[in-house]
Design a protein around this motif. Structure first.
Motif, PDB file in Angstrom:
ATOM      1  N   LEU A   1      -9.920 -23.662   7.792  1.00 42.46           N
ATOM      2  CA  LEU A   1      -8.590 -23.131   7.466  1.00 42.46           C
ATOM      3  C   LEU A   1      -7.772 -22.826   8.709  1.00 42.46           C
ATOM      4  N   ALA A   2      -8.476 -22.457   9.792  1.00 41.93           N
ATOM      5  CA  ALA A   2      -7.775 -22.067  11.005  1.00 41.93           C
ATOM      6  C   ALA A   2      -6.964 -23.213  11.599  1.00 41.93           C
ATOM      7  N   MET A   3      -7.301 -24.442  11.200  1.00 39.03           N
ATOM      8  CA  MET A   3      -6.536 -25.582  11.690  1.00 39.03           C
ATOM      9  C   MET A   3      -5.303 -25.812  10.831  1.00 39.03           C
ATOM     10  N   GLU A   4      -5.100 -24.936   9.852  1.00 37.76           N
ATOM     11  CA  GLU A   4      -3.949 -24.984   8.948  1.00 37.76           C
ATOM     12  C   GLU A   4      -3.752 -26.362   8.338  1.00 37.76           C
ATOM     13  N   PRO A   5      -4.778 -26.837   7.628  1.00 35.95           N
ATOM     14  CA  PRO A   5      -4.669 -28.165   7.016  1.00 35.95           C
ATOM     15  C   PRO A   5      -3.843 -28.102   5.728  1.00 35.95           C
ATOM     16  N   GLU A   6      -3.379 -29.274   5.311  1.00 34.51           N
ATOM     17  CA  GLU A   6      -2.641 -29.369   4.053  1.00 34.51           C
ATOM     18  C   GLU A   6      -3.602 -29.465   2.879  1.00 34.51           C
ATOM     19  N   ILE A   7      -4.776 -30.031   3.170  1.00 32.42           N
ATOM     20  CA  ILE A   7      -5.750 -30.221   2.089  1.00 32.42           C
ATOM     21  C   ILE A   7      -7.141 -29.890   2.610  1.00 32.42           C
ATOM     22  N   MET A   8      -7.942 -29.286   1.744  1.00 33.81           N
ATOM     23  CA  MET A   8      -9.314 -28.968   2.138  1.00 33.81           C
ATOM     24  C   MET A   8     -10.272 -29.880   1.378  1.00 33.81           C
ATOM     25  N   LEU A   9     -11.184 -30.498   2.129  1.00 30.46           N
ATOM     26  CA  LEU A   9     -12.211 -31.330   1.512  1.00 30.46           C
ATOM     27  C   LEU A   9     -13.515 -30.529   1.500  1.00 30.46           C
ATOM     28  N   PHE A  10     -14.085 -30.354   0.332  1.00 30.64           N
ATOM     29  CA  PHE A  10     -15.350 -29.621   0.235  1.00 30.64           C
ATOM     30  C   PHE A  10     -16.443 -30.598  -0.170  1.00 30.64           C
ATOM     31  N   ASP A  11     -17.454 -30.739   0.682  1.00 31.17           N
ATOM     32  CA  ASP A  11     -18.541 -31.662   0.384  1.00 31.17           C
ATOM     33  C   ASP A  11     -19.752 -30.857  -0.087  1.00 31.17           C
ATOM     34  N   GLU A  12     -19.867 -30.692  -1.383  1.00 30.75           N
ATOM     35  CA  GLU A  12     -20.956 -29.906  -1.984  1.00 30.75           C
ATOM     36  C   GLU A  12     -21.186 -28.597  -1.227  1.00 30.75           C
ATOM     37  N   PRO A  13     -20.200 -27.728  -1.184  1.00 31.98           N
ATOM     38  CA  PRO A  13     -20.283 -26.548  -0.316  1.00 31.98           C
ATOM     39  C   PRO A  13     -21.348 -25.539  -0.736  1.00 31.98           C
ATOM     40  N   THR A  14     -21.830 -25.623  -1.973  1.00 29.93           N
ATOM     41  CA  THR A  14     -22.799 -24.601  -2.397  1.00 29.93           C
ATOM     42  C   THR A  14     -24.186 -25.183  -2.633  1.00 29.93           C
ATOM     43  N   SER A  15     -24.359 -26.481  -2.354  1.00 31.16           N
ATOM     44  CA  SER A  15     -25.636 -27.116  -2.706  1.00 31.16           C
ATOM     45  C   SER A  15     -26.797 -26.656  -1.838  1.00 31.16           C
TER      46      SER A  15
ATOM     47  N   LEU B   1     -27.203 -23.641  -0.761  1.00 30.35           N
ATOM     48  CA  LEU B   1     -27.298 -22.176  -0.810  1.00 30.35           C
ATOM     49  C   LEU B   1     -28.314 -21.707  -1.835  1.00 30.35           C
ATOM     50  N   ASP B   2     -28.898 -20.547  -1.564  1.00 29.58           N
ATOM     51  CA  ASP B   2     -29.732 -19.906  -2.580  1.00 29.58           C
ATOM     52  C   ASP B   2     -28.821 -19.518  -3.744  1.00 29.58           C
ATOM     53  N   PRO B   3     -29.355 -19.574  -4.973  1.00 33.03           N
ATOM     54  CA  PRO B   3     -28.509 -19.335  -6.149  1.00 33.03           C
ATOM     55  C   PRO B   3     -27.690 -18.041  -6.071  1.00 33.03           C
ATOM     56  N   GLU B   4     -28.285 -16.978  -5.524  1.00 33.30           N
ATOM     57  CA  GLU B   4     -27.558 -15.707  -5.553  1.00 33.30           C
ATOM     58  C   GLU B   4     -26.408 -15.685  -4.542  1.00 33.30           C
ATOM     59  N   LEU B   5     -26.341 -16.694  -3.652  1.00 35.95           N
ATOM     60  CA  LEU B   5     -25.285 -16.703  -2.635  1.00 35.95           C
ATOM     61  C   LEU B   5     -24.125 -17.624  -3.011  1.00 35.95           C
ATOM     62  N   VAL B   6     -24.323 -18.373  -4.118  1.00 35.67           N
ATOM     63  CA  VAL B   6     -23.308 -19.357  -4.504  1.00 35.67           C
ATOM     64  C   VAL B   6     -21.999 -18.658  -4.860  1.00 35.67           C
ATOM     65  N   GLY B   7     -22.121 -17.551  -5.563  1.00 37.18           N
ATOM     66  CA  GLY B   7     -20.945 -16.848  -6.090  1.00 37.18           C
ATOM     67  C   GLY B   7     -19.928 -16.483  -5.033  1.00 37.18           C
ATOM     68  N   GLU B   8     -20.393 -15.926  -3.903  1.00 33.01           N
ATOM     69  CA  GLU B   8     -19.452 -15.465  -2.877  1.00 33.01           C
ATOM     70  C   GLU B   8     -18.624 -16.614  -2.305  1.00 33.01           C
ATOM     71  N   VAL B   9     -19.273 -17.796  -2.195  1.00 35.32           N
ATOM     72  CA  VAL B   9     -18.545 -18.949  -1.657  1.00 35.32           C
ATOM     73  C   VAL B   9     -17.534 -19.449  -2.688  1.00 35.32           C
ATOM     74  N   LEU B  10     -17.973 -19.537  -3.951  1.00 36.38           N
ATOM     75  CA  LEU B  10     -17.060 -19.997  -5.007  1.00 36.38           C
ATOM     76  C   LEU B  10     -15.868 -19.055  -5.131  1.00 36.38           C
ATOM     77  N   ASN B  11     -16.111 -17.756  -4.957  1.00 36.90           N
ATOM     78  CA  ASN B  11     -15.007 -16.796  -5.056  1.00 36.90           C
ATOM     79  C   ASN B  11     -13.951 -17.060  -3.992  1.00 36.90           C
TER      80      ASN B  11
END
Lengths: 322, 256
Positions: free
Chosen positions: B167-181, B183-193
């Motif tokens: 985000l610090a590069m101030e992009p117009e679009i963000m590409l997420f490549d399986e960002p939560t895959s 992660l341990d299940p209990e940590l997925v929520g904070e990233v999705l939020n």
């Protein structure tokens, strides 16, 4: 710590040169007095001070030669003419000569340290470019770097040294000593040192390049991709992301290389420079004392231990983020 | 108000690794402010598609437009058109990427991770970079970890730093490549939020994910991809509740 304190203590109570001179027999004192104003010296005085122990010997040549030696240790002066005293005295004298104290900079331990550190420093900087060249996508650059590494690792260091010292000046028509002024009495040694420095740097660059390459390639590819996705150029990525991370991984093998180099430096005997090994061999040949190798071994061990310790420290420092 | 129609548009995008065709004729266009989730079985080419957008993979053929400007056109592994290097660099900066395995710089602190590209690429002063970095790190809720090295953070925290870094590069679009895959299940929520909040703030997002709940809740459009092809496309309700393609039906049955 305790050892350092002990050494400091012994240094503090070390016997002064005046006291040692004072301890000489009347006969010797008389000789010193007689020779004061004469240019022709008959009496040879050798004084070696290692801080903790010191050694003085008076000797004359001729039919009625005088030989007197003393060892100063812990504030006392002991005779060193025979037995254990003589042994200690000789060891002090040999160690002193190998350290190269009081003589020119390109002698003994100083030569070994100077040549090793300088050529490793130059070599490791060169090796970064060689390693990047070898993994470069440009086929020509990659081939040249690989060829360089293959050549320097595939030929004996001694012959490389000969080529730099003898062949290169012959081909290009200059001499190493002429790099320094004719009036400089050490020009020969300085010239030889420059030649050795070049040969050792080029050689260590080849060996270090493989270390650097392995370390760079061991960094996760994701680091490269992340940097690229952030718009960083190849140079920026290498300089700020990949190389800083790989340096920590280079330290142990580089330390290894450094220790090897300390010992390889003894090859300079072939071009008239005197390092620890060469000096001990010379002493053995001229004085026939086979015990001279033991102080040489101990000096090498001490140097190696110090550098291993320093490299370990650096590695620890670079590991803070892990 | 946007001066262009599509942030990213691909036409007939193909990618082959040797004889293995991973992407077969992908046509997709992303409008400003849109959140698109790409779902599908593994090996479908979803990640490869994202990676070929920001040139981490070289496409075999096809056209990529960025802000309606033709960015790259290749046919049969040969480049037909490509913008000149400076412009290319600027155009690529319109995209921020978040990786499955975070790929944070382990020898840099959280703050430095978010600052470094601003300084080196955006040529900002250290102070300006620091100011923005702190602001963005605060947005992902990690202001108390500024001077911590990534190894001391949990997976979820690391991924939030990675989002902040992009985000610090101030992009117009963000590409997420399986960002939560990863992660341990209990940590997925904070990233999705964090991602949900981003979507709400109007960030354009193209997101490869296995989080069907997230896709249904946040996405404007869901794209189903299998065997290197786009097989189904529509609103979450259309794709999840009334899939028409047989493969999509099977896939959704197995994951939902």
């Amino acid at each position: 710590m305790a050892a350092v304190a002990l050494i400091g203590f012994f240094c503090a109570i070390n016997v002064s040169e005046e006291a040692m001179m004072d301890h000489a027999s009347d006969e010797v004192k008389q000789l010193i007095e007689e020779e004061k104003d004469s240019t022709r010296k008959y009496l040879t005085i050798t004084y070696n001070n290692l801080g903790v122990v010191s050694y003085i010997s008076f000797s004359t040549s001729g039919a009625q030669s005088i030989k007197e030696a003393y060892v100063g240790f812990a504030g006392k002066i002991y005779s060193a003419n025979e037995g254990f005293g003589k042994f200690v005295g000789q060891m002090v004298n040999y160690t002193y000569r190998m350290l190269g104290s009081g003589e020119n900079l390109l002698h003994g331990v100083k030569l070994t340290l100077l040549l090793t550190t300088l050529s490793m420093a130059i070599g490791s900087i060169l090796s970064i470019f060689l390693a990047l060249g070898k993994i470069s996508e440009n086929r020509l650059v990659s081939k040249i770097s690989s060829g360089y590494i293959f050549f320097f690792r595939g030929t004996p260091l001694l012959i490389q040294l000969f080529v730099v010292y003898f062949s290169v000046p012959a081909i290009f028509g200059f001499s190493w000593r002429s790099l320094f002024s004719m009036s400089d009495p050490e020009a020969v040694y300085k010239g030889a040192f420059i030649a050795a420095l070049i040969a050792f740097s080029l050689n260590s660059a080849a060996y270090c390049a493989e270390i650097v390459r392995a370390a760079i390639q061991s960094i996760d590819k994701g680091q490269n991709e992340a940097a690229k996705a952030l718009g960083m150029s190849y140079g920026q990525t290498m300089r700020t992301i990949i190389i800083p991370q790989s340096i920590r991984r280079m330290i142990p093998p580089l330390c290894n290389e450094f220790v090897m180099m300390i010992k390889d430096v003894s090859l300079v005997f072939a071009i008239s420079l005197m390092d620890i090994t060469t000096i001990s061999k010379t002493i053995m040949t001229s004085e026939g004392n086979y015990l001279v190798f033991f102080p040489a071994l101990i000096i090498y061990l001490i140097i190696t231990a110090i550098f291993t310790y320093l490299f370990g420290k650096v590695e620890k420092r670079l590991s803070v983020y892990e | 108000m946007s001066e262009y129609e599509y942030i990213i548009k691909t036409e007939h995008l193909r990618k082959a690794f040797g004889s293995l065709e991973v992407l077969k004729d992908i046509n997709l266009a992303v409008k400003k402010g849109e959140v698109i989730c790409i779902i599908g079985p593994s090996g479908a080419g979803k990640s490869t598609y994202l990676r070929s957008l920001n040139q981490l993979e070289k496409i075999t053929s096809g056209k990529i437009y960025i802000k309606d400007e033709l960015f790259l056109h290749r046919e049969h592994n040969r480049t037909i058109h490509r913008v000149e290097p400076d412009r290319q660099k600027a155009m690529l900066l319109e995209m921020g990427m978040v990786f499955q395995r975070f790929n944070l710089f382990p020898h840099k602190t959280v703050l430095e991770n978010v600052m470094i590209a601003q300084i080196l690429v955006r040529k900002k002063s250290k102070d300006a970079a620091k100011k923005l970095a702190k602001e963005i790190i605060d947005r992902v809720g990690l202001s108390d970890k500024l001077d911590v090295y990534p190894s001391k953070l949990s997976g979820g925290q690391q991924q939030r730093v990675a989002i902040a870094r992009a985000l610090a590069m101030e992009p117009e679009i963000m590409l997420f490549d399986e960002p939560t895959s990863a992660l341990d299940p209990e940590l997925v929520g904070e990233v999705l939020n964090v991602m949900k909040r981003l979507a709400k703030q109007g960030m354009t997002m193209l997101c490869v994910t296995h989080e069907m709940g997230f896709a249904r809740e946040v996405a404007d459009r869901v794209v189903f991809m299998a065997d290197g092809m786009l097989l189904e496309e529509g609103t979450p309700a259309e794709v999840f509740d009334h899939p028409t393609n047989e493969k999509a039906v099977n896939f959704l049955r197995s994951v939902l």
